[in-house]
Write an enzyme that holds these catalytic residues in place. Sequence first.
Site, PDB file in Angstrom:
ATOM      1  N   HIS A 219       0.878  -1.183   0.000  1.00  0.00           N
ATOM      2  CA  HIS A 219       0.000   0.000   0.000  1.00  0.00           C
ATOM      3  C   HIS A 219       0.915   1.232   0.000  1.00  0.00           C
ATOM      4  O   HIS A 219       1.806   1.342  -0.840  1.00  0.00           O
ATOM      5  CB  HIS A 219      -0.922  -0.114   1.234  1.00  0.00           C
ATOM      6  N   HIS A 258      -1.860  -2.556  -9.549  1.00  0.00           N
ATOM      7  CA  HIS A 258      -2.899  -2.010  -8.673  1.00  0.00           C
ATOM      8  C   HIS A 258      -4.082  -2.956  -8.655  1.00  0.00           C
ATOM      9  O   HIS A 258      -4.401  -3.568  -9.676  1.00  0.00           O
ATOM     10  CB  HIS A 258      -3.353  -0.628  -9.161  1.00  0.00           C
ATOM     11  N   ASP A 312       2.538   5.565  -6.422  1.00  0.00           N
ATOM     12  CA  ASP A 312       3.780   5.590  -5.648  1.00  0.00           C
ATOM     13  C   ASP A 312       5.030   5.676  -6.523  1.00  0.00           C
ATOM     14  O   ASP A 312       6.101   6.032  -6.035  1.00  0.00           O
ATOM     15  CB  ASP A 312       3.863   4.339  -4.760  1.00  0.00           C
TER      16      ASP A 312
HETATM   17  N1  CMC Z   1       5.576  -6.235 -10.519  1.00  0.00           N
HETATM   18  C1  CMC Z   1       5.527  -7.389 -11.220  1.00  0.00           C
HETATM   19  N2  CMC Z   1       4.433  -8.156 -11.329  1.00  0.00           N
HETATM   20  C2  CMC Z   1       3.312  -7.735 -10.722  1.00  0.00           C
HETATM   21  C3  CMC Z   1       3.292  -6.547  -9.976  1.00  0.00           C
HETATM   22  C4  CMC Z   1       4.473  -5.785  -9.890  1.00  0.00           C
HETATM   23  N3  CMC Z   1       4.516  -4.644  -9.186  1.00  0.00           N
HETATM   24  N4  CMC Z   1       2.058  -6.371  -9.449  1.00  0.00           N
HETATM   25  C5  CMC Z   1       1.341  -7.424  -9.849  1.00  0.00           C
HETATM   26  N5  CMC Z   1       2.103  -8.249 -10.600  1.00  0.00           N
HETATM   27  C6  CMC Z   1       1.666  -9.521 -11.219  1.00  0.00           C
HETATM   28  C7  CMC Z   1       1.696 -10.640 -10.184  1.00  0.00           C
HETATM   29  O1  CMC Z   1       2.951 -11.262 -10.134  1.00  0.00           O
HETATM   30  C8  CMC Z   1       0.587 -11.522 -10.671  1.00  0.00           C
HETATM   31  O2  CMC Z   1       1.093 -12.255 -11.777  1.00  0.00           O
HETATM   32  P1  CMC Z   1       0.591 -13.776 -12.088  1.00  0.00           P
HETATM   33  O3  CMC Z   1      -0.859 -13.623 -12.407  1.00  0.00           O
HETATM   34  O4  CMC Z   1       1.424 -14.187 -13.235  1.00  0.00           O
HETATM   35  O5  CMC Z   1       0.835 -14.546 -10.829  1.00  0.00           O
HETATM   36  C9  CMC Z   1      -0.451 -10.544 -11.220  1.00  0.00           C
HETATM   37  O6  CMC Z   1       0.297  -9.382 -11.591  1.00  0.00           O
HETATM   38  C10 CMC Z   1      -1.515 -10.159 -10.212  1.00  0.00           C
HETATM   39  O7  CMC Z   1      -0.846  -9.681  -9.035  1.00  0.00           O
HETATM   40  P2  CMC Z   1      -1.490  -9.680  -7.586  1.00  0.00           P
HETATM   41  O8  CMC Z   1      -0.402  -9.385  -6.599  1.00  0.00           O
HETATM   42  O9  CMC Z   1      -2.304 -10.915  -7.369  1.00  0.00           O
HETATM   43  O10 CMC Z   1      -2.502  -8.480  -7.718  1.00  0.00           O
HETATM   44  P3  CMC Z   1      -3.172  -7.704  -6.527  1.00  0.00           P
HETATM   45  O11 CMC Z   1      -4.365  -7.048  -7.038  1.00  0.00           O
HETATM   46  O12 CMC Z   1      -3.343  -8.563  -5.325  1.00  0.00           O
HETATM   47  O13 CMC Z   1      -1.998  -6.678  -6.151  1.00  0.00           O
HETATM   48  C11 CMC Z   1      -0.677  -4.875  -5.650  1.00  0.00           C
HETATM   49  C12 CMC Z   1      -2.007  -5.337  -6.260  1.00  0.00           C
HETATM   50  C13 CMC Z   1      -0.653  -3.367  -5.605  1.00  0.00           C
HETATM   51  C14 CMC Z   1      -0.569  -5.415  -4.229  1.00  0.00           C
HETATM   52  C15 CMC Z   1       0.497  -5.414  -6.495  1.00  0.00           C
HETATM   53  O14 CMC Z   1       0.392  -4.945  -7.815  1.00  0.00           O
HETATM   54  C16 CMC Z   1       1.850  -5.088  -5.900  1.00  0.00           C
HETATM   55  O15 CMC Z   1       2.311  -5.789  -5.003  1.00  0.00           O
HETATM   56  N6  CMC Z   1       2.531  -4.000  -6.399  1.00  0.00           N
HETATM   57  C17 CMC Z   1       3.804  -3.583  -5.878  1.00  0.00           C
HETATM   58  C18 CMC Z   1       3.607  -2.774  -4.601  1.00  0.00           C
HETATM   59  C19 CMC Z   1       3.014  -1.413  -4.886  1.00  0.00           C
HETATM   60  O16 CMC Z   1       3.450  -0.695  -5.768  1.00  0.00           O
HETATM   61  N7  CMC Z   1       2.012  -1.033  -4.060  1.00  0.00           N
HETATM   62  C20 CMC Z   1       1.344   0.247  -4.177  1.00  0.00           C
HETATM   63  C21 CMC Z   1      -0.074   0.073  -4.585  1.00  0.00           C
HETATM   64  S1  CMC Z   1      -0.858   1.547  -5.208  1.00  0.00           S
HETATM   65  C22 CMC Z   1      -0.838   2.728  -3.987  1.00  0.00           C
HETATM   66  C23 CMC Z   1      -1.525   2.358  -2.742  1.00  0.00           C
HETATM   67  O17 CMC Z   1      -2.566   1.756  -2.717  1.00  0.00           O
HETATM   68  O18 CMC Z   1      -0.988   2.728  -1.711  1.00  0.00           O
END
Ligand code: CMC
Length: 375
Positions: A219, A258, A312
Amino acid sequence: MHMDKGLDHTIIGESTKSFIDGQKGILEFNGIDIDALARHSTFEEVTFLLWNDRLPNADELAAFEAEIRSEYELGPELLDMLRLVPRDASPMHVLRTMVSAMGTTDPDCNDQSFESERAKAMKVLAKTPAIIAAFSRLRKGEEPVAPKPDLNVATNFLWMLNGEMPGEASARAIDVCLVLHADHGINASTFSAMVTIATQSDMYSALTSAIGTLRGPLHGGANERVMHMLQDIGSIDKVDGFVAESLASKSKIMGFGHRVYKALDPRAKYLRTFAEKIADETGNHDLYAMSTRIQDIMEREVGDKGIYPNVDFYSATTYFSLGLEIDLFTPVFALSRNAGWAAHVLEQHQDNRLIRPRCQYTGPHGSDYVPIEER
Ligand code: CMC
């Protein structure tokens, strides 16, 4: 009953605060596009908008700003508490602790009326900049700088942080970042705050829950991780290898992806332009070049999966170029998000229902209680 781990597909209620279209990359606060707000509005005006569901007229805005400014001072009790915090503590832990402590110094902490909860939100919103700035100075062995009630939130924050008046461009840059981060639907920290107020707890407890939730790297904590990632990569010639290796090993690239946006986060679009401008002004071209290179590769490699920069990604380089210490990035996010947290908490307060989901029990049934000496 249905199971929805992560609540991806669950609408938990109604809200008039912000609208997100994740497929088209649209964000609106009370119907107004975030781009228009970033160009024309201020943090104070956006906070009024979120708390009142309409823009203020000039008199209302002046009165609202005066109300915020009248609460800038931390006061001796909170300052004394802040002086007791270990100097090497993480600023997010400090902020969470101090907002919680504010409940101990407020004689109205048990008044659950809407007016009282709004007044508490106002106190937290107005004093958060002073908490972050004073802690940043205390840990460097410097005395806190008193707020100036003739300054807006963004300018006053930089004044208290550095002890000198910021340039107009820097102050406006922070103000725009505060506008962009002020609200974002029922994100994890807002949900946390709503769960807390839904038990008829209080605003301080709700905002304390929210700060603790924002801190995580999935987050708000991602902005600090983005900066550390860029520093670890080191130079533009290492970017391609880093991204390829991360994707191959399924490590997340911080500042990308996201839960709701499957298109470019509209805040990131705005912050990218901003980061470029500030890079030009401050000479931080390398960071900006590395960031755009990462974005290009990510769009090529995983754009079809809907993974784009989020808020971010470019806020990290923006804050760094403005001279903020890296561990203050997430506290600055919290400073701004106080506006949205309070808006949703007050909305929940007016139409409350206990938030109490269930889980699917997968453990055994009918197990014997085995006396301790027989285990
Ligand atoms: N880099 C590489 N691959 C990614 C990323 C990333 N940053 N984010 C998602 N993926 C891939 C993930 O590996 C998965 O691939 P597969 O389907 O092949 O297994 C797919 O995309 C879905 O990912 P998920 O983690 O299940 O998706 P989610 O909706 O649970 O996660 C998230 C959303 C924000 C937690 C995630 O994208 C993440 O961890 N991002 C990096 C941390 C980040 O930048 N967080 C800030 C979020 S926005 C601001 C806020 O809310 O504060």
